[in-house]
Design an enzyme around this catalytic site. Structure first.
Site, PDB file in Angstrom:
ATOM      1  N   ASP A  31       0.831  -1.209   0.000  1.00 40.32           N
ATOM      2  CA  ASP A  31       0.000   0.000   0.000  1.00 40.32           C
ATOM      3  C   ASP A  31       0.868   1.263   0.000  1.00 40.32           C
ATOM      4  O   ASP A  31       2.094   1.191   0.112  1.00 40.32           O
ATOM      5  CB  ASP A  31      -0.948  -0.023   1.212  1.00 40.32           C
ATOM      6  CG  ASP A  31      -0.234  -0.457   2.486  1.00 40.32           C
ATOM      7  OD1 ASP A  31       0.828   0.127   2.780  1.00 40.32           O
ATOM      8  OD2 ASP A  31      -0.708  -1.383   3.175  1.00 40.32           O
ATOM      9  N   ASP A 100       1.575   5.862 -13.568  1.00 35.01           N
ATOM     10  CA  ASP A 100       1.145   5.064 -14.700  1.00 35.01           C
ATOM     11  C   ASP A 100      -0.173   5.654 -15.195  1.00 35.01           C
ATOM     12  O   ASP A 100      -1.021   6.029 -14.384  1.00 35.01           O
ATOM     13  CB  ASP A 100       0.909   3.611 -14.236  1.00 35.01           C
ATOM     14  CG  ASP A 100       1.423   2.590 -15.218  1.00 35.01           C
ATOM     15  OD1 ASP A 100       1.039   2.688 -16.393  1.00 35.01           O
ATOM     16  OD2 ASP A 100       2.174   1.692 -14.812  1.00 35.01           O
ATOM     17  N   ASP A 201       0.501   3.626 -20.543  1.00 31.97           N
ATOM     18  CA  ASP A 201       0.286   2.193 -20.749  1.00 31.97           C
ATOM     19  C   ASP A 201      -0.266   1.855 -22.140  1.00 31.97           C
ATOM     20  O   ASP A 201      -1.144   2.560 -22.647  1.00 31.97           O
ATOM     21  CB  ASP A 201      -0.734   1.741 -19.688  1.00 31.97           C
ATOM     22  CG  ASP A 201      -0.973   0.250 -19.678  1.00 31.97           C
ATOM     23  OD1 ASP A 201      -0.059  -0.489 -19.291  1.00 31.97           O
ATOM     24  OD2 ASP A 201      -2.084  -0.179 -20.068  1.00 31.97           O
ATOM     25  N   GLU A 258       4.559   3.057 -23.333  1.00 31.21           N
ATOM     26  CA  GLU A 258       4.741   1.619 -23.543  1.00 31.21           C
ATOM     27  C   GLU A 258       4.154   1.298 -24.910  1.00 31.21           C
ATOM     28  O   GLU A 258       2.960   1.452 -25.129  1.00 31.21           O
ATOM     29  CB  GLU A 258       4.022   0.814 -22.458  1.00 31.21           C
ATOM     30  CG  GLU A 258       4.345  -0.664 -22.579  1.00 31.21           C
ATOM     31  CD  GLU A 258       3.226  -1.571 -22.090  1.00 31.21           C
ATOM     32  OE1 GLU A 258       3.503  -2.742 -21.816  1.00 31.21           O
ATOM     33  OE2 GLU A 258       2.071  -1.117 -21.989  1.00 31.21           O
ATOM     34  N   HIS A 323       6.977  -5.305 -14.538  1.00 26.82           N
ATOM     35  CA  HIS A 323       5.960  -6.185 -13.958  1.00 26.82           C
ATOM     36  C   HIS A 323       5.325  -7.125 -14.976  1.00 26.82           C
ATOM     37  O   HIS A 323       4.454  -7.903 -14.621  1.00 26.82           O
ATOM     38  CB  HIS A 323       4.879  -5.310 -13.316  1.00 26.82           C
ATOM     39  CG  HIS A 323       4.158  -4.494 -14.341  1.00 26.82           C
ATOM     40  ND1 HIS A 323       4.782  -3.487 -15.072  1.00 26.82           N
ATOM     41  CD2 HIS A 323       2.892  -4.552 -14.808  1.00 26.82           C
ATOM     42  CE1 HIS A 323       3.923  -2.981 -15.930  1.00 26.82           C
ATOM     43  NE2 HIS A 323       2.766  -3.595 -15.788  1.00 26.82           N
ATOM     44  N   ASP A 324       5.726  -7.017 -16.240  1.00 23.28           N
ATOM     45  CA  ASP A 324       5.155  -7.879 -17.276  1.00 23.28           C
ATOM     46  C   ASP A 324       6.133  -8.949 -17.751  1.00 23.28           C
ATOM     47  O   ASP A 324       5.844  -9.663 -18.706  1.00 23.28           O
ATOM     48  CB  ASP A 324       4.762  -7.035 -18.510  1.00 23.28           C
ATOM     49  CG  ASP A 324       3.579  -6.129 -18.236  1.00 23.28           C
ATOM     50  OD1 ASP A 324       2.742  -6.476 -17.378  1.00 23.28           O
ATOM     51  OD2 ASP A 324       3.488  -5.062 -18.884  1.00 23.28           O
TER      52      ASP A 324
HETATM   53  C1  GLC Z   1       0.367  -3.000 -20.183  1.00 23.97           C
HETATM   54  C2  GLC Z   1       0.702  -3.254 -18.736  1.00 23.97           C
HETATM   55  C3  GLC Z   1       0.187  -4.601 -18.358  1.00 23.97           C
HETATM   56  C4  GLC Z   1      -1.320  -4.607 -18.533  1.00 23.97           C
HETATM   57  C5  GLC Z   1      -1.717  -4.156 -19.929  1.00 23.97           C
HETATM   58  C6  GLC Z   1      -3.157  -3.766 -19.955  1.00 23.97           C
HETATM   59  O1  GLC Z   1       1.020  -3.866 -21.034  1.00 23.97           O
HETATM   60  O2  GLC Z   1       2.058  -3.104 -18.524  1.00 23.97           O
HETATM   61  O3  GLC Z   1       0.522  -4.973 -17.055  1.00 23.97           O
HETATM   62  O4  GLC Z   1      -1.816  -5.883 -18.295  1.00 23.97           O
HETATM   63  O5  GLC Z   1      -1.012  -3.032 -20.370  1.00 23.97           O
HETATM   64  O6  GLC Z   1      -3.345  -2.563 -19.252  1.00 23.97           O
HETATM   65 CA    CA Z   2      -1.985  -3.258   3.105  1.00 18.06          CA
END
Ligand code: GLC
Ligand code: CA
Length: 551
Positions: A31, A100, A201, A258, A323-324
């Site tokens: 958090d 983001d 994103d 991205e 994270h992907d």
């Molecule tokens: C981007 C993010 C990913 C997400 C996707 C849809 O690729 O990095 O984690 O699942 O967009 O928002």
């Molecule tokens: Ca928490």
């Protein structure tokens, strides 16, 4: 990039996946107060910008990448006051706050969508992409990135809506001027609150063809095809320029998109100054493609190409992890015998390149992939989908699980390993996703004490980048080594030249003597624990960085 924008060249950006960073109240979910408590740690590491993966209100179908309230904070993460406190604390420490921004789609629980789906006449009717059925079916053969059709039927409208990602992530309709105005108003609201940049994103799919033609690509095991005409569309670039004109440029914000960019030209289209789009781009590559096709040769070739294309005009986001992706030491290095040296080696390689380095949480202590025992243990919707696709294609469940484990985005999403206790010190409760059992051996507490740890290597690299501008701005030249797995390069600026060698293999590699001429002081070595650089025969995953003699 304008003069005014030069500050982005001195950043080292740390990405936080808030759900897994630090849980301050024992509910098993990271958090905002947790991030605030760990800010001293980030300051000690030396980073000067923070990219927060989404913290907005969300039903968490895709962990915050499905937003149901753009100007609210996800309840599990805290309150807007917590966010304000984090912003203020970052500002005091000179850490830039980057959010983001997910505006290709929203959640299907966003009020805009609830309204849009209710009838064809409502004021937000056009905020999403609606199409009539064709012969009682979906409008075309497009598959969603997370499996199944990319279309979902809504009886109230007698129409389908388009979702590139899950059906809980309907695509926003950028062709609608009111929608664009609403999104831009929201972005300016965050900028007014003190956000200093956006990581934007999945931004290469904004514009859609009017006729929605069938994809010509072969069907996947589930029968649907990847929509082949959604990328490289001039209309998408025009929408990005509108964001730039109305939000980014007037406020001097850092922006990183991205993007899906199949060629270096298309990458340049997002980041060259005269395009007026983004400052840098994160090219998206599917984990499976990366696992199947990655090699040091290809890496070097791509770096060289994009360097040549953008050295006069443009800039690079440098990352191995986010994270992907699976964990970098498992994907590109060796998470067994050479875990520590290869984790340092990857860091040294990346930080020896021009561009802005990104550090993804846990990378700085060499966190590795995890093998969760059953598909049920995985949370990531794309892992579950991949697993289904493998079963449909005839794989047995064991092989399908093994493949999914390798590719899963959850590899990067297990809780941050703060100490050696059962849940890695991440939570006093039960973590939302299982902790990697190797937290006993790989954790922040141990590595902070240890002068030769992966963590200390990151600290040194970041400090080096701050001391002189050679690492951030110097020219890059690759030197011919005669071995595809031995990469040599120099970085040269007016004041100094740095020389680096990186052995991308488990075998020893000899540095040709001619390349060592002028090599002087050793600045860093991935074998510092073993006494450092000891000669031209490089050990497995050995990296060494020299300063060159001036003459
Ligand atoms: C981007 C993010 C990913 C997400 C996707 C849809 O690729 O990095 O984690 O699942 O967009 O928002
Ligand atoms: Ca928490």
């Amino acid at each position: 990039m304008t003069e005014q924008k030069d500050w982005i060249k001195d950043l080292v950006i740390y990405q936080i996946y808030p759900r897994s960073f630090y849980d301050s109240n024992g509910d098993g979910i990271g958090d905002l107060p947790g991030i605030l408590q760990k800010l001293d740690y980030l300051e000690e590491l030396g980073i000067n910008a923070l990219w927060l993966s989404p913290v907005y209100r969300s039903p968490n179908d895709d962990n915050g990448y499905d937003i149901s309230g753009y100007q609210e904070i996800m309840e599990e993460f805290g309150t807007m006051e917590d966010w304000d406190r984090l912003r203020d604390a970052c500002r005091k420490k000179g850490i830039r706050m980057i959010m983001d921004l997910v505006v290709n789609h929203s959640s299907d629980e966003h009020p805009w969508f609830l309204e849009s789906r209710s009838s064809r006449e409502n004021p937000r009717s056009d905020y999403y992409i609606w199409r009539d059925p064709v012969d009682g079916h979906e409008p075309n053969n497009w598959g969603s990135a997370f499996g199944g059709s990319a279309w979902e039927y809504v009886p109230e409208r007698g129409q389908y809506y388009f979702h590139y990602f899950s059906k809980k992530q309907p695509d926003l309709n950028w062709a609608c001027q009111e929608l664009r105005d609403s999104v831009i108003e929201m972005m300016n609201w965050w900028a007014d609150k003190g956000v200093e940049g956006f990581r934007v994103d999945a931004i290469s799919y904004l514009d859609k063809p009017r006729d929605f033609p069938d994809s010509a690509l072969p069907p996947r095991p589930d029968g649907y095809s990847f929509p082949d005409c959604l990328i490289c569309r001039p209309g998408t670039h025009a929408y990005i320029r509108e964001m730039n004109r109305r939000v980014f440029a007037p406020r001097n914000l850092l922006t990183v998109g991205e993007v899906a960019a199949p060629t270096v030209e298309e990458l340049g289209n997002y980041v060259k100054t005269d395009r007026e789009e983004f400052d840098m781009a994160i090219p998206f590559v599917l984990p499976k493609t990366e696992i199947d096709t990655w090699s040091p040769e290809r890496l070097k070739k791509e770096i060289e190409e994009s360097y040549q294309a953008m050295k006069e005009d443009g800039w690079w986001a440098r990352f191995f992890s986010n994270h992907d992706k699976p964990r970098q030491v498992s994907l590109y290095g060796d998470d067994g015998e050479y875990w520590e040296v290869s984790a340092k080696f990857l860091a040294m390689f990346l930080h020896s390149l021009p561009g802005t380095p990104y550090v993804y949480q846990g990378e700085e202590i060499g966190m590795t992939n995890v093998k969760l025992p059953s598909i049920e243990d995985y949370d990531d919707p794309s892992t579950r989908d991949q697993y289904q696709q493998y079963l449909l294609s005839g794989m047995d469940p064991e092989a399908a699980l093994a493949q999914a484990q390798l590719e899963s985005r959850d590899n990067a999403r297990t809780p941050m390993q703060w100490d050696g206790s059962e849940n890695g010190g991440f939570t006093s409760g039960t973590p939302w996703l299982k902790t990697n059992p190797n937290t006993r051996d790989i954790n922040v507490e141990a590595q902070r004490q240890d002068p030769h740890s992966v963590y200390q290597c990151y600290r040194k690299l970041i400090a080096l980048r701050k001391q002189s501008s050679t690492l951030s701005r110097g020219d890059l030249t690759f030197l011919e080594t005669g071995h595809p797995k031995l990469i040599a390069l120099t970085r040269s600026a007016a004041e100094e030249t740095l020389l680096a060698f990186h052995n991308f293999s488990r075998e020893e590699q000899e540095i040709p003597a001619s390349l060592l001429e002028g090599a002087d002081e050793v600045l860093l070595s991935s074998y510092d624990r073993e006494g450092g650089y000891r000669g031209p025969l490089l050990r497995p995953y050995e990296s060494v960085m020299f300063r060159m003699r001036k003459d």
